[in-house]
Scaffold this active site. Structure first.
Site, mmCIF file in Angstrom:
data_model
loop_
_atom_site.group_PDB
_atom_site.id
_atom_site.type_symbol
_atom_site.label_atom_id
_atom_site.label_comp_id
_atom_site.label_asym_id
_atom_site.label_seq_id
_atom_site.Cartn_x
_atom_site.Cartn_y
_atom_site.Cartn_z
ATOM 1 N N PHE A 121 0.863 -1.188 0.000
ATOM 2 C CA PHE A 121 0.000 0.000 0.000
ATOM 3 C C PHE A 121 0.894 1.230 0.000
ATOM 4 C CE2 PHE A 121 -2.538 3.455 1.642
ATOM 5 C CZ PHE A 121 -3.695 3.327 0.889
ATOM 6 N N ASP A 207 9.411 2.730 1.571
ATOM 7 C CA ASP A 207 8.252 3.457 2.092
ATOM 8 C C ASP A 207 8.184 3.211 3.602
ATOM 9 O OD1 ASP A 207 5.724 4.174 2.979
ATOM 10 O OD2 ASP A 207 4.719 3.614 1.119
ATOM 11 N N LYS A 236 2.782 10.185 8.168
ATOM 12 C CA LYS A 236 2.034 9.735 9.351
ATOM 13 C C LYS A 236 2.514 10.334 10.680
ATOM 14 C CE LYS A 236 -0.093 5.436 7.690
ATOM 15 N NZ LYS A 236 -1.504 5.696 7.964
#
Ligand code: PLP
Length: 381
Positions: A121, A207, A236
């Site tokens: 993702f 990532d 995040k």
């Protein structure tokens, strides 16, 4: 717009690992806004930094320099070992878009191919969505940008087959597939990917949007494999809840960009950067990677032997809890268990139809862990 399922609870206040809803009910937050509020809610150092910056300077555009942005870039570079440059943006997807564009610029026309993993993702914008190795998420939005290809997760031979150096400029991988179900990369796999990238002149882009900043018990998830990536994306937890993203690249790779190649109105603006600097300062002084490693071990050992649980995955405080067929059948799958836990005052999420994801704040206390474990035990029973 109807992009999210209807919400079940309205939260109005938080402090540390605790949340309160609009009826005054208390919850333990073992999700942290999907691995965002790593220092817990309303952290006083971050709140003070936001207030001070809001009273000083919010925005002037990237036509001018400001103080917090460059300070943040230097801090991120130091935490990644130095020798790099940073592009600041506003979300994880944007950080990955920057990485994808940088790889295309670096590799040149024809080598714009990017290999990522099935089950990955990387975000919802068109480039990040194309890099996300989940064909079902692509269907409604075809045609997506061209050049994206996928390999089976943790399968070096399959990745090697996709890494044609005449067509491919970059590989993009998560150290732990978060949305994919909390599936860690084998250290040997990432080491093999590093070797292949070096042999074939392909960028290794990691990532760290969900895994970075202490979440897995190290500053960065790739450290578990002892490798050094060429490009790292972060978001995040970076400003403990204020929107921000960052794309770091080795300086010689970053040099492929020229003025005008990329940009963002809000990227690098003082408010988010001040929040991020305060967040990283607390993370360093509290040694959050060590805290996450210790807290993760406490949760994992308590859940590993719990009736109703078949497996507990993931390093540090990014934890996947696989549930038994009995529990899944009785409670309507992992989603049903998630709702049962919420009912008992514990916030987690069903990351797959059969597994829960736990991602508590990295400063979570032993008492809070024990309280959460008791609730999980009660609900699984
Ligand atoms: N990459 C990873 C590994 C993620 O977990 C996420 C979000 O869950 C993203 C990228 C996208 O981040 P954002 O939602 O901030 O665009």
């Amino acid at each position: 717009m109807p992009t999210y399922a209807p919400p079940t609870v309205t939260f109005v206040r938080g402090r540390g690992s605790e949340l309160w809803d609009d009826a005054g009910r208390r919850y333990l937050d073992f999700l942290s806004g999907l691995a965002v509020t790593s220092l817990g809610h309303a952290h006083p150092v971050v709140a003070d930094a936001i207030c001070a910056q809001a009273n000083t300077l919010l925005h002037v555009s990237n036509l001018f320099a400001t103080v917090p942005g460059p300070q943040l870039a230097l801090t991120i570079d130091r935490l990644l070992g130095g020798g790099g440059q940073v592009f600041l943006c506003n979300s994880g997807a944007e950080a990955n878009e920057c990485a994808i564009k940088l790889a295309r610029r670096w590799a040149g026309r024809g080598r714009h191919g990017l290999v990522s993993a099935y089950g990955s993702f990387h975000g919802r914008t068109l480039g990040a969505l194309a890099a996300t190795g989940q064909p079902t998420k692509h269907e409604a939005f075809q045609p997506l940008p061209e050049g994206f290809r996928y390999a089976a997760w943790n399968d070096l031979d399959d990745l090697a087959r996709q890494m044609d150096p005449t067509l491919v400029g970059a590989v993009l991988l998560e150290p732990v597939q978060g949305e994919g179900g909390v599936l860690p990369a084998d250290p040997g796999y990432l080491q093999g990917v590093r070797r292949l990238c070096d042999e074939r002149g392909i960028l290794l882009m990691i990532d760290e949007i969900q895994t970075g900043l202490g979440r897995t018990g190290r500053w960065w998830g790739f450290e578990h494999a002892g490798i050094q990536p060429d490009v790292v994306t972060s978001a995040k937890a970076l400003a403990n809840g204020v929107p921000i993203g960052a794309c770091w690249a080795r300086a010689d790779v970053a040099a492929a960009f020229a003025p005008g190649d990329h940009g963002s109105t809000f990227g690098g603006q003082p408010l988010a950067c001040a929040a991020a600097l305060a967040t990283l300062g607390v993370m360093e002084s509290e040694d959050v990677p060590a805290r996450a490693a210790a807290a993760g071990a406490r949760i994992t050992s308590a859940l590993a032997t719990m009736p109703g649980v078949t497996a507990v995955r993931g390093p540090g405080l990014l934890i996947g809890v696989e549930l038994t067929p009995d529990v899944l059948a009785a409670q309507g799958g992992a989603k049903g268990v998630q709702m049962g836990l919420l009912d008992q005052g514990l916030v987690v999420n069903a990351v797959t139809p059969t597994a829960l994801r736990l991602a508590p704040p990295l400063l979570v206390s032993d008492d809070e862990i024990d309280e959460a474990v008791t609730i999980i035990g009660k609900v699984l029973q």
